[in-house]
Design an enzyme around this catalytic site. Sequence first.
Site, mmCIF file in Angstrom:
data_model
loop_
_atom_site.group_PDB
_atom_site.id
_atom_site.type_symbol
_atom_site.label_atom_id
_atom_site.label_comp_id
_atom_site.label_asym_id
_atom_site.label_seq_id
_atom_site.Cartn_x
_atom_site.Cartn_y
_atom_site.Cartn_z
ATOM 1 N N ASP A 1 0.851 -1.243 -0.054
ATOM 2 C CA ASP A 1 -0.101 -0.152 -0.162
ATOM 3 C C ASP A 1 0.839 1.144 0.012
ATOM 4 O OD1 ASP A 1 -1.842 -2.037 0.484
ATOM 5 O OD2 ASP A 1 -2.895 -0.910 2.042
ATOM 6 N N LYS B 1 -7.190 3.446 -2.583
ATOM 7 C CA LYS B 1 -7.313 3.370 -1.228
ATOM 8 C C LYS B 1 -7.512 4.650 -0.640
ATOM 9 C CE LYS B 1 -5.081 1.803 3.158
ATOM 10 N NZ LYS B 1 -3.692 1.278 3.666
ATOM 11 N N LYS C 1 -10.232 0.058 -1.775
ATOM 12 C CA LYS C 1 -9.910 -0.035 -0.372
ATOM 13 C C LYS C 1 -10.482 1.186 0.539
ATOM 14 C CE LYS C 1 -6.694 -1.561 3.202
ATOM 15 N NZ LYS C 1 -5.072 -1.970 3.424
#
Length: 220
Positions: free
Chosen positions: A91, A153, A182
């Site tokens: 990430d 995300k 996400k």
Amino acid sequence: MEVKEILSKCDHTLLSQTATWAEIRAICDDGMKYHTASVCIPASYVRQAKDYVEDRLPICTVIGFPNGYDTTKAKCFEASDAVENGADEVDMVINIGWVKDKKWDALLEEIRAVKAACHGKLLKVIIETCLLTDDEKIKMCEIVSDSGADFIKTSTGFSTAGATFHDVELFARHVKPGVKIKAAGGISSLEDAEKFIELGASRLGTSRVVKIVKKMESEA
């Protein structure tokens, strides 16, 4: 929605600066027991965690975290190093100042470079929605979609706010097919987790959902 389905979409997360190996090992145990999507942990613990869980649980880590203003070369090194150490998912945080400067080409190039450095592993791109306007979020949906990254995300959980229903709805309308969503930061109930999933999130970054389930079990 069944609890086990919600758990299967959770990146069970511990990114505290004071996280110890005993705490990391405990969330790995929880991740394996409750069949979460992954555990998301600091890069310094990736090798140790991978050796501990072997192939029983995916290991996720973060790079350029939490501020995103590292150089592209530094982010690429972090990503490559994490994968070499056993990370299954990465990430990354974008350079938020570049968004404010409208450096769209630089943002696209950086995400593509980090994706290449992941050597085929999943890349999730954190855009820190609480610091962006809706127009900037929409533009980042376009850039992430064109970059080859796997997920967009919402948040690091370390800034002024976390995921919102509005942002996940916005993502769902503007990402291109194949790009997943996400939601992360501040997800504090099973009801909220279910709502984020219903709105389009296929992953949830959370430290609380497993704790809620464990408490429910202890009270049953």
